[in-house]
Enzyme design. Structure first.
Site, mmCIF file in Angstrom:
data_model
loop_
_atom_site.group_PDB
_atom_site.id
_atom_site.type_symbol
_atom_site.label_atom_id
_atom_site.label_comp_id
_atom_site.label_asym_id
_atom_site.label_seq_id
_atom_site.Cartn_x
_atom_site.Cartn_y
_atom_site.Cartn_z
ATOM 1 N N CYS A 109 37.983 -1.468 -32.923
ATOM 2 C CA CYS A 109 36.729 -1.192 -32.220
ATOM 3 C C CYS A 109 35.706 -2.301 -32.517
ATOM 4 O O CYS A 109 35.066 -2.833 -31.602
ATOM 5 C CB CYS A 109 36.178 0.175 -32.638
ATOM 6 S SG CYS A 109 34.689 0.667 -31.742
ATOM 7 N N CYS A 110 35.577 -2.674 -33.802
ATOM 8 C CA CYS A 110 34.647 -3.748 -34.167
ATOM 9 C C CYS A 110 35.055 -5.062 -33.502
ATOM 10 O O CYS A 110 34.197 -5.859 -33.110
ATOM 11 C CB CYS A 110 34.606 -3.945 -35.686
ATOM 12 S SG CYS A 110 33.651 -2.707 -36.588
ATOM 13 N N CYS A 192 26.036 0.242 -35.823
ATOM 14 C CA CYS A 192 26.243 1.214 -34.750
ATOM 15 C C CYS A 192 25.897 2.620 -35.251
ATOM 16 O O CYS A 192 26.144 2.954 -36.413
ATOM 17 C CB CYS A 192 27.697 1.180 -34.315
ATOM 18 S SG CYS A 192 28.157 -0.345 -33.486
ATOM 19 N N CYS A 195 28.553 4.810 -37.070
ATOM 20 C CA CYS A 195 29.147 4.218 -38.272
ATOM 21 C C CYS A 195 28.102 3.890 -39.325
ATOM 22 O O CYS A 195 28.352 3.118 -40.251
ATOM 23 C CB CYS A 195 29.933 2.961 -37.905
ATOM 24 S SG CYS A 195 31.309 3.295 -36.789
ATOM 25 N N CYS A 220 32.757 -5.860 -40.651
ATOM 26 C CA CYS A 220 33.097 -5.608 -39.253
ATOM 27 C C CYS A 220 33.926 -6.716 -38.651
ATOM 28 O O CYS A 220 34.384 -6.608 -37.523
ATOM 29 C CB CYS A 220 31.837 -5.416 -38.438
ATOM 30 S SG CYS A 220 30.737 -6.832 -38.535
#
Ligand code: SF4
Length: 244
Positions: A109-110, A192, A195, A220
């Site tokens: 995702c990162c 984010c 997170c 990240c």
């Protein structure tokens, strides 16, 4: 060393980046450290560019701060978004909050939302500037103020590397710099929304980022630093994550 002396050292470094590394750009996350650099660069360094990454999952308070920065400094910081097709495929396959399920899914995702847009933002630049501080995380202990970023193929400068958290806040106060409202709610490091959480007294300043992961490896991917091998090994451990 006094704050004035530390500011003078940062100015010396930024002078040389503007002069010798053009085109250079500042990766602005709008966190407290980055607001120090926003203030310095916006007021004194027209030759240094700025950009930010909008992952699509930022907290509302960060957008509010972006607007405050535009109003205060008369600049609109260019925003890089992730590739829509990559986000759509990831979410279709894994669901909207898959980053809680494993380190691997979190890192993917990162990668989609941060690392790939960062590469686009840095393309064609000779240097980039970050607000990293050495005492923020174990992964940042071995960084240097100026180093070649082999991953992205350009020089990387971290002018606040040896600043303390109190130096940062002393600067923001002295120059009346706007900052993210989440800092007043116990958030020391802001990324984010899903997170990032507030920390409690005595916790490490980065404890609120990916709090379900091992602090020795959580980054990240924007700043892989010198612990990259360890991060890869750790990413193979299954079922690490607890609830978010
Ligand atoms: Fe995705 Fe969380 Fe990384 Fe943001 S911080 S890009 S939501 S895993």
């Amino acid at each position: 060393m006094s704050l004035d002396h530390k500011i003078a050292e940062v100015r010396t470094l930024l002078d040389s980046v503007q002069k010798d590394y053009s085109p250079a750009t500042f990766a602005n996350s709008f966190g407290a450290e980055d607001m120090v650099l926003t203030d310095l660069i916006a007021r004194h360094y027209p030759g240094i560019e700025m950009f930010t990454l909008d992952t699509g999952r930022l907290p509302e308070e960060t957008y509010t701060l972006m607007k405050e920065v535009a109003d205060r400094y008369g600049i609109r910081v260019p925003v890089y978004f992730p590739e829509p097709a990559a986000v759509e495929a990831y979410v279709a396959q894994n669901g909207p909050n898959a980053f809680y399920e494993s380190v691997d899914l979190r890192k993917r995702c990162c990668h989609i939302r941060k690392v790939e847009p960062l590469k686009r933002a840095l393309s064609g630049k000779r240097a980039w500037i970050t607000g990293l501080r050495r005492d923020q995380a174990p992964t940042r202990k071995n960084l240097t103020e100026s180093e070649f970023d082999a991953e992205n193929g350009l020089q990387k400068f971290s002018p606040l590397l040896d600043w303390s958290e109190s130096d940062v806040w002393a600067y923001l106060k002295q120059f009346d710099v706007p900052y993210n409202a989440l800092h007043d709610k116990g958030y020391t490091s802001i990324g984010c929304a899903p997170c990032t959480r507030a920390i409690t007294r005595g916790e490490d300043v980065r404890a609120g980022r990916w709090w379900w992961e091992d602090p020795a490896v959580k980054e990240c991917g924007l700043h892989p630093g010198k612990n990259r091998g360890a991060a890869k090994v750790f990413a193979t451990v299954k079922d690490l994550a607890v609830s978010g």
